[in-house]
Design a protein around this motif. Structure first.
Motif, PDB file in Angstrom:
ATOM      1  N   ALA A   1      -0.342  10.122  -8.176  1.00 18.43           N
ATOM      2  CA  ALA A   1       0.000  10.448  -9.562  1.00 18.43           C
ATOM      3  C   ALA A   1      -1.270  10.572 -10.414  1.00 18.43           C
ATOM      4  N   MET A   2      -2.254   9.718 -10.176  1.00 15.26           N
ATOM      5  CA  MET A   2      -3.505   9.802 -10.921  1.00 15.26           C
ATOM      6  C   MET A   2      -4.235  11.112 -10.613  1.00 15.26           C
ATOM      7  N   LYS A   3      -4.216  11.537  -9.359  1.00 18.58           N
ATOM      8  CA  LYS A   3      -4.856  12.807  -8.994  1.00 18.58           C
ATOM      9  C   LYS A   3      -4.160  13.982  -9.665  1.00 18.58           C
ATOM     10  N   ARG A   4      -2.813  13.954  -9.700  1.00 22.86           N
ATOM     11  CA  ARG A   4      -2.072  15.032 -10.362  1.00 22.86           C
ATOM     12  C   ARG A   4      -2.400  15.079 -11.848  1.00 22.86           C
TER      13      ARG A   4
ATOM     14  N   TYR B   1       0.830  -1.197   0.000  1.00 21.35           N
ATOM     15  CA  TYR B   1       0.000   0.000   0.000  1.00 21.35           C
ATOM     16  C   TYR B   1       0.867   1.251   0.000  1.00 21.35           C
ATOM     17  N   PHE B   2       1.872   1.303   0.875  1.00 23.17           N
ATOM     18  CA  PHE B   2       2.689   2.508   0.987  1.00 23.17           C
ATOM     19  C   PHE B   2       3.697   2.658  -0.152  1.00 23.17           C
TER      20      PHE B   2
ATOM     21  N   ARG C   1      -0.475   3.855  -2.881  1.00 24.04           N
ATOM     22  CA  ARG C   1      -0.618   5.257  -2.479  1.00 24.04           C
ATOM     23  C   ARG C   1       0.066   6.223  -3.454  1.00 24.04           C
ATOM     24  N   PRO C   2       1.326   5.975  -3.862  1.00 25.52           N
ATOM     25  CA  PRO C   2       1.941   6.882  -4.842  1.00 25.52           C
ATOM     26  C   PRO C   2       1.220   6.878  -6.196  1.00 25.52           C
ATOM     27  N   GLN C   3       0.690   5.727  -6.584  1.00 24.01           N
ATOM     28  CA  GLN C   3      -0.013   5.655  -7.861  1.00 24.01           C
ATOM     29  C   GLN C   3      -1.301   6.478  -7.819  1.00 24.01           C
ATOM     30  N   ARG C   4      -2.004   6.443  -6.702  1.00 23.21           N
ATOM     31  CA  ARG C   4      -3.208   7.265  -6.560  1.00 23.21           C
ATOM     32  C   ARG C   4      -2.865   8.747  -6.609  1.00 23.21           C
TER      33      ARG C   4
END
Length: 112
Positions: A47-50, A37-38, A42-45
């Motif tokens: 990046a998707m938001k950005r 998860y960490f 979490r980093p992939q989410r």
């Protein structure tokens, strides 16, 4: 003669050994999930938001690169899903927002 005697195994007092065994067998899987998860989810989410924010904020005058590698300047925002991009003088393409891979230069703010 062919049948051996079966002896019952003695259980720990209170029956707590069974619960501890289950916890110890599940613990490695829980730890692996937390680490994944960490390190991955979490980093992939983020990046998707950005990327969603970047695509949502494309304005007229921005220089963009399409998924196919075409570089152009946004001349018109058609609607929420499409943009008009000028790739050469007088040559305009309609591009789907999700087809934009990056925004290189931000243009002037839109006058409302």
């Amino acid at each position: 003669m062919f049948i051996t005697e079966a002896f019952a195994q003695t259980a720990a007092p209170g029956g707590a050994a069974g619960g501890a065994d289950i916890l110890m067998s599940i613990l490695p899987f829980l730890l692996i999930f937390v680490v994944m998860y960490f390190l991955i989810i979490r980093p992939q989410r983020a990046a998707m938001k950005r990327r969603e924010e970047l695509l949502k904020n494309i304005r007229r005058g921005d220089q963009v690169v399409t998924g196919g590698g075409i570089v152009g300047k946004v001349t018109k925002v058609v609607d929420d899903n499409e943009l008009e991009v000028e790739v050469a003088e007088g040559v305009k393409l309609r591009v789907v927002r999700s087809g934009i891979s990056e925004v290189r230069v931000k243009g002037e703010p839109v006058k409302e």
